[in-house]
Motif scaffolding. Structure first.
Motif, PDB file in Angstrom:
ATOM      1  N   LEU B 357      -0.293  -5.486 -13.066  1.00  0.00           N
ATOM      2  CA  LEU B 357      -1.378  -5.376 -12.075  1.00  0.00           C
ATOM      3  C   LEU B 357      -1.159  -4.171 -11.165  1.00  0.00           C
ATOM      4  CD1 LEU B 357      -1.942  -9.144 -11.139  1.00  0.00           C
ATOM      5  CD2 LEU B 357      -3.248  -7.744 -12.732  1.00  0.00           C
ATOM      6  N   VAL B 358       0.063  -3.975 -10.723  1.00  0.00           N
ATOM      7  CA  VAL B 358       0.347  -2.807  -9.869  1.00  0.00           C
ATOM      8  C   VAL B 358       0.032  -1.522 -10.630  1.00  0.00           C
ATOM      9  CG1 VAL B 358       2.187  -1.471  -8.759  1.00  0.00           C
ATOM     10  CG2 VAL B 358       2.079  -3.938  -8.429  1.00  0.00           C
ATOM     11  N   GLY B 359       0.484  -1.465 -11.873  1.00  0.00           N
ATOM     12  CA  GLY B 359       0.269  -0.265 -12.679  1.00  0.00           C
ATOM     13  C   GLY B 359      -1.199  -0.024 -12.955  1.00  0.00           C
ATOM     14  N   THR B 360      -1.909  -1.090 -13.243  1.00  0.00           N
ATOM     15  CA  THR B 360      -3.347  -0.978 -13.498  1.00  0.00           C
ATOM     16  C   THR B 360      -4.053  -0.429 -12.265  1.00  0.00           C
ATOM     17  OG1 THR B 360      -3.227  -2.846 -15.019  1.00  0.00           O
ATOM     18  CG2 THR B 360      -5.412  -2.282 -14.173  1.00  0.00           C
ATOM     19  N   TYR B 361      -3.646  -0.972 -11.119  1.00  0.00           N
ATOM     20  CA  TYR B 361      -4.251  -0.517  -9.868  1.00  0.00           C
ATOM     21  C   TYR B 361      -3.933   0.959  -9.612  1.00  0.00           C
ATOM     22  CZ  TYR B 361      -5.430  -0.449  -4.890  1.00  0.00           C
ATOM     23  OH  TYR B 361      -5.973  -0.155  -3.670  1.00  0.00           O
ATOM     24  N   ALA B 362      -2.687   1.328  -9.826  1.00  0.00           N
ATOM     25  CA  ALA B 362      -2.261   2.705  -9.525  1.00  0.00           C
ATOM     26  C   ALA B 362      -3.003   3.729 -10.380  1.00  0.00           C
ATOM     27  CB  ALA B 362      -0.757   2.844  -9.733  1.00  0.00           C
ATOM     28  N   LEU B 363      -3.420   3.314 -11.572  1.00  0.00           N
ATOM     29  CA  LEU B 363      -4.115   4.253 -12.452  1.00  0.00           C
ATOM     30  C   LEU B 363      -5.629   4.170 -12.311  1.00  0.00           C
ATOM     31  CD1 LEU B 363      -2.030   3.762 -15.741  1.00  0.00           C
ATOM     32  CD2 LEU B 363      -2.003   5.765 -14.241  1.00  0.00           C
TER      33      LEU B 363
ATOM     34  N   VAL C   8      -7.924  -8.088  -6.383  1.00  0.00           N
ATOM     35  CA  VAL C   8      -6.977  -8.675  -7.327  1.00  0.00           C
ATOM     36  C   VAL C   8      -7.708  -9.157  -8.569  1.00  0.00           C
ATOM     37  CG1 VAL C   8      -5.305 -10.531  -7.695  1.00  0.00           C
ATOM     38  CG2 VAL C   8      -5.361  -9.317  -5.510  1.00  0.00           C
ATOM     39  N   GLU C   9      -8.843  -9.786  -8.370  1.00  0.00           N
ATOM     40  CA  GLU C   9      -9.620 -10.267  -9.529  1.00  0.00           C
ATOM     41  C   GLU C   9     -10.092  -9.111 -10.397  1.00  0.00           C
ATOM     42  OE1 GLU C   9     -12.541 -12.753  -7.593  1.00  0.00           O
ATOM     43  OE2 GLU C   9     -11.373 -14.566  -8.083  1.00  0.00           O
ATOM     44  N   LYS C  10     -10.499  -8.047  -9.738  1.00  0.00           N
ATOM     45  CA  LYS C  10     -10.988  -6.879 -10.481  1.00  0.00           C
ATOM     46  C   LYS C  10      -9.844  -6.245 -11.294  1.00  0.00           C
ATOM     47  CE  LYS C  10     -12.582  -2.393  -9.831  1.00  0.00           C
ATOM     48  NZ  LYS C  10     -12.487  -1.304  -8.877  1.00  0.00           N
ATOM     49  N   ILE C  24      -4.181 -16.605  -6.842  1.00  0.00           N
ATOM     50  CA  ILE C  24      -4.635 -15.270  -6.416  1.00  0.00           C
ATOM     51  C   ILE C  24      -3.972 -14.846  -5.112  1.00  0.00           C
ATOM     52  CG2 ILE C  24      -6.633 -13.908  -5.669  1.00  0.00           C
ATOM     53  CD1 ILE C  24      -8.271 -15.314  -7.732  1.00  0.00           C
ATOM     54  N   ASN C  25      -3.871 -15.764  -4.181  1.00  0.00           N
ATOM     55  CA  ASN C  25      -3.275 -15.390  -2.895  1.00  0.00           C
ATOM     56  C   ASN C  25      -1.834 -14.927  -3.042  1.00  0.00           C
ATOM     57  OD1 ASN C  25      -5.414 -15.542  -1.216  1.00  0.00           O
ATOM     58  ND2 ASN C  25      -5.073 -17.697  -0.637  1.00  0.00           N
TER      59      ASN C  25
END
Lengths: 484, 483, 95
Positions: B357-363, C8-10, C24-25
């Protein structure tokens, strides 16, 4: 208010390499499902890509062929998205530093004008596998044989404003990639696929309208239809006060219309970043120069040469030179028969028609260039009539033998003996009393048109073997002699 | 037998003191008797091991033995080995029988070594404590409530518990060096590209590097001789000749210039450990080395840069685990989307999901420049620090970890606290440099690791520096209590 | 850069990972603290610093265009969750 369309094309040309862009598996078309998908193509854990030298060479060939900028450093990026025919969960492509930079090419239009179309870039990437949706009732089958086939994606500037221009551009690219031998150009097999970006705006407006992208069109006819339809659809929506959503569409050839592609409905965020498993591709001037110097003759040069060397009509020269296999075929027939005009007529006439009917390409024709030349030589030496030649061609197509063999088997050799022909002419005249009387009664300048009937009867009586030229030479003087 | 090094085992095999079958059988017996205490193996392969041992004995009998012939070792379960489950510590690959061998496995097979099995690890190598394994945590032989470090914790625990004479590991941010430090072993993370990554399940492609985990620097050199080398199947593999890493082990250290980065001795470092590291440095001075204080000013930034770059690459590398071609697939998916999402929800553990999730967000769109690009720029600054420093000194030394082995569960509630554990190891992976960890003392009965960092492809020198220390000291001979 | 539940969901959707509502939280908390950690980077001036993608200054090697892989379908599909007639099966996809 008048509307104008703005069109750009993204063309995916499969490169004619033996193996995949990043693995040593074969790219041959038509193999049994997943038999050409190796561990790398399946994205097995731990597998890594290694770049195919031939794919690089072919991309540079294209760049030099359109005189585009070649980037000495280019980089593979990952385009991340989930789809079952994309086994790694990303496509390896080139976003930030493509191998081929800006270039341009000229297209010829039917009104005789030409237009310069910009090429934004061309980049290397890998093809996806195939999803078979119809084979199983509730499942989709995935065949990864095609996954990893090298693609050159050629992106045009939005410089086209009609379906005709778009088709001319696509054909031009097609003729270049096939001429230089980097793509087999087989559209039915998906070797050459076109995405059309279309938007419309009021004439004079600077701002571009929202565009739609119609994906994976695999024939020139469909490009034309899809674009025409899309322009009309967009104008209708806008004139009704609606707006065009930016979306991906599919062309349905059966219904001749485009529709929204459901799997691409949501806006994608591809999270591009440089692929850490591959290093930058760095090439030197020497490398580019060597490729440039080995480049085969390009379609424009070939067209020029064809119209000069063979004296072909501009249109014929353009069509024939547009496809390398066809051009090569033509040159063999033209040289062997020493009659380029005849060769061109047959290639664009009988041969093109028959190929079309059978959905074949010239290099798949059962009648090869030497065989056709042998047939044409029999027309030239008056051994057979053109009509008979068509019969022979059909028989050759069906594998019944060589031209000479078929001519002899079917007894199609022309009668050229003047005495024999004159005998038939006189017989027909003697049996056509009514028509002879009409001929005599007619005004002299109307008589020419009446010869057709006699010609037909004579050819019939000779079973098509009488040489028409000779018949014509004999018929009129004999009839005219009856008028005095 | 179980305390013997590879070098000693090889001599014994050569002299006919014992056979490979005997050693192998002994180890297999010991694993089945003892590993319930440590959980260091995910898969033990007795049949394969005995078969390889027999073949090795034949090679020895024919007089064709190499140094690794017949030596049993354990492989981190991140290397694909044909016909054996290769899980990467994940439920996602619990059912994955690798259909091919990693290049590293091929090389050990070609050297006629014996594979005892596949060792436990943090899932997809993400972790510093080996608590992130689908197969349960690994226990540090130095303390039953202590972590062995991660992510190669199973390999380290297996060697420290004498359940294997040596093992392979991988190091993306310290995953060889930190477990070695926490279990009193010697391990080396080679220069990026020195050991092929082909067949090694990727975590972060531009950081991952395989290396040995051993009892001594000499054993590490012997193992690295097998592992290192150019591989045409890995585009990032270095096409450079490989030295014989054992050749100059005994080269005297007189004149060696050692740099001590002041950033490695900051307040974060346990003061008792700092003393041990300083004592080791004194030992080196006694061996003729010169000491120089240096600065690696961007050290602190290695944590944020790493925790963007590694997750970003991982988020993409782990996209292939989609339930289509291999691995876990959820039951009765409603549709494709559901299949992807539940397969990946069920197949990945919490830390892996966090990093994806962190990596997905960062990209993701709009954040690339602020995160990924920024991190890659900082990466360049970190590399530059090292390049500058290594112009002045031959090697850089410091602690491997800020503290000794911590207690199981101590850092699991806060991922960021766990990440701080890697403060001294991450920057090397970002720079691509080689680094070792060797035992250099004890604090509260727990081992302390000395980190030795060298220039690109200076593995031979690092191993020499480590070996000479081990000739002069006995820290590496300490074994876990109760062995 | 503060995240919220929707973010987070996205992100989870982009990564195709299902996250139960109740979790999620927790993810939000984890991600927020990680992002706080990495935000240290923003304090550094990196203008004119070339990003470093690969630690070694090497260039891509090229592979000869020769077939090295033969058909291994049977072996490779042994580990596949669902296969029929040589095809990998997934729930029906609509283009």
């Amino acid at each position: 208010m008048e509307w104008e369309a703005v069109i750009g094309l993204e063309i995916h040309a499969q490169l004619a390499t033996t193996t995949k862009i990043f693995s040593g598996a074969s790219t041959a078309f038509g193999a049994e499902a997943n038999t050409q998908a190796c561990a790398v193509d399946l994205a097995l854990p731990g597998t890594l890509p290694v770049f195919n030298t031939k794919a690089l060479e072919m991309a540079v060939m294209f760049g030099t062929a359109i005189d585009a900028e070649i980037n000495k450093t280019s980089v593979f990026d990952r385009k991340n998205y989930f789809y079952p025919d994309s086994p790694k969960g990303y496509q390896t492509s080139q976003l930030f530093y493509p191998i081929v930079g800006t270039g341009s090419l000229e297209i010829e239009l039917s009104d005789g004008n030409s237009k310069l179309i910009g090429v934004t870039r061309a980049h290397l990437e890998e093809d996806a596998g195939k999803s078979l949706h119809e084979k199983f009732p509730s499942m989709t089958g995935i065949d990864l044989n095609r996954a990893g086939t090298p693609l050159l994606e050629i992106v045009s500037d939005p410089d086209m404003s009609s379906a005709e221009e778009a088709v001319a551009y696509a054909k031009k690219i097609h003729s270049i990639v096939t001429s230089i031998g980097i793509c087999d150009g087989n559209m039915a097999e998906g070797s050459f696929r076109v995405d059309c970006n279309v938007s419309v705006r009021h004439k004079g407006e600077q701002k571009l309208g929202n565009r739609t992208e119609t994906k994976n069109i695999n024939s020139f006819r469909f490009i034309e239809k899809a674009i025409k339809g899309e322009i009309i659809r967009q104008i209708e929506i806008l004139e009704d006060g609606g707006s065009i959503p930016q979306e991906t569409r599919l062309y349905d050839a059966e219904k001749d219309q485009t529709r929204t592609m459901r799997s691409k409905e949501e806006a994608n965020d591809y999270r591009y970043f440089p692929c850490p498993d591959l290093l930058p591709i760095v090439i030197e001037d020497d490398y580019i120069d060597a490729i440039r110097s080995k480049l085969p003759e390009l379609p424009d040069a070939k067209r020029q040469r064809f119209s000069e060397q063979y004296n072909l009509a501009a249109k014929d020269a353009a069509v024939i030179s547009g496809n390398r296999a066809q051009a090569d075929y033509f040159e063999i027939v033209a040289t062997s028969t020493k009659d380029a005009k005849l060769a061109a007529n047959w290639l664009l006439g009988e041969m093109a028609k028959t190929l079309n009917q059978n959905d074949l390409q010239i290099d798949q024709s059962p009648v090869d260039a030497q065989a056709l030349a042998a047939l044409l030589l029999r027309i030239k030496d008056n051994s057979i009539s053109v009509n008979a030649a068509r019969q022979v061609f059909e028989a050759m197509w069906n594998g019944e033998g060589s031209a000479d063999q078929i001519i002899s088997d079917k007894g199609l050799k022309q009668v050229t003996d003047t005495g024999a022909i004159e005998k038939i002419v006189r017989e027909v005249i003697a049996n056509s009393d009514k028509q002879v009387q009409q001929y005599i009664a007619a005004e002299p300048d109307k008589r020419g048109k009446m010869l057709g009937y006699f010609m037909g009867q004579i050819m019939k009586a000779s079973k098509g073997k009488a040489n028409p030229g000779q018949v014509q030479g004999l018929l009129k003087p004999i009839l005219d002699s009856l008028c005095n | 037998m179980f305390s013997k090094t590879i070098a000693q085992l090889a001599r014994g095999l050569k002299d006919g003191e014992f056979s490979s079958c005997e050693i192998t059988e002994n180890y297999l017996d010991r694993i089945s008797a003892q590993d319930n205490k440590y959980n260091s193996y995910i898969t033990v392969t007795p049949e394969l091991a005995m078969q390889q041992a027999k073949a090795a004995d034949a090679v020895i009998g024919a007089g064709n033995a190499g140094i690794m012939t017949g030596i049993p070792i354990a492989h981190k379960d991140i290397f694909c080995s044909k016909g054996t489950r290769t899980s990467a510590g994940s439920k996602m690959l619990d059912n994955f029988i690798a259909p091919y061998d990693a290049t590293l496995i091929e090389k050990f097979n070609a050297a006629n070594s014996v594979s005892l099995g596949k060792t436990n690890m943090d899932e997809f190598a993400m972790g510093s404590s080996n608590e992130n394994s689908y197969y349960g945590p690994v226990i540090n032989p130095w303390g039953e409530n202590r972590v062995p470090g991660g992510s190669s914790g199973g390999s380290a625990a297996a060697v420290a518990a004498q359940l294997a004479p040596a093992a392979t590991g991988t190091d993306t941010g310290g995953s060889i060096r930190q477990p070695c430090a926490l279990t009193n072993l010697s391990g080396i993370k080679p220069t990026y590209g020195r050991v092929s990554r082909f067949g090694m399940i990727a975590f972060a492609s531009s950081l991952d590097q395989a290396g040995p985990i051993a009892k001594t620097a000499e054993d590490a050199a012997i193992l690295l001789n097998v592992m290192a080398g150019f591989d045409p199947k890995d585009s990032t593999s270095a096409d450079k000749p490989v030295s014989d890493y054992t050749a100059s082990l005994n080269q005297p250290l007189a004149g060696l210039k050692i740099g001590l980065p002041k950033e490695f001795f900051s307040d974060d470092l346990n003061p008792l450990m700092a003393e041990q590291v300083q004592a080791a440095v004194k030992e080196y001075q006694a061996l003729g080395a010169q000491i120089k204080e240096i600065s690696l000013p961007n050290t602190a930034l290695s944590i944020p840069a790493y925790y963007i770059i590694a997750p970003a690459e991982a988020s993409s590398n782990l996209s292939r685990f989609d339930g289509v071609r291999y691995g876990h697939r959820c039951d009765a998916p409603l549709d494709l989307e559901d299949m992807y999402k539940r397969t990946r929800q069920e197949g990945f553990g919490p830390e892996v999901k966090r990093r994806i999730l962190v990596g997905t967000y960062a990209l993701s769109e709009g954040f690339y420049d602020a995160y990924y690009k920024k991190a890659q720029q900082i990466r360049r600054l970190i590399q530059q620090d090292y390049i500058n420093a290594l112009k002045e000194v031959d090697v850089i030394m410091g602690p491997t970890t800020p503290q000794p082995a911590f207690k199981i569960g101590a850092k699991t509630s806060d991922p960021v606290e766990m990440y701080m554990e890697d403060i001294y190891t991450l920057s090397l992976n970002l720079a691509g440099l080689p680094g070792m960890s060797i035992p250099c003392g004890m604090v509260d009965g727990l081992p302390v690791g000395l980190q030795i960092i060298g220039n690109y492809f200076a593995e031979e020198r690092l191993l020499n520096v480590a070996h000479m220390f081990q000739q002069a000291t006995d820290w590496h001979k300490n074994t876990a209590p109760g062995l | 850069m503060a995240l919220d539940r929707q973010d987070v969901e996205k992100i989870a959707h982009l990564a195709r990972i299902n996250i139960d509502k109740k979790d999620i939280n927790e993810y939000l908390g984890n991600l927020t603290s990680i992002l706080d950690l990495v935000d240290q980077m923003q304090r550094v001036d990196t203008q004119n610093v070339e990003p470093l993608s690969h630690p070694l200054d090497a260039i891509q090697r090229l592979r000869a265009d020769d077939i090295t892989e033969s058909n291994q379908r049977e072996q490779l599909q042994q580990v596949a969750p669902a296969v029929e007639e040589g095809l990998f099966l997934v729930p029906k996809v609509i283009d």
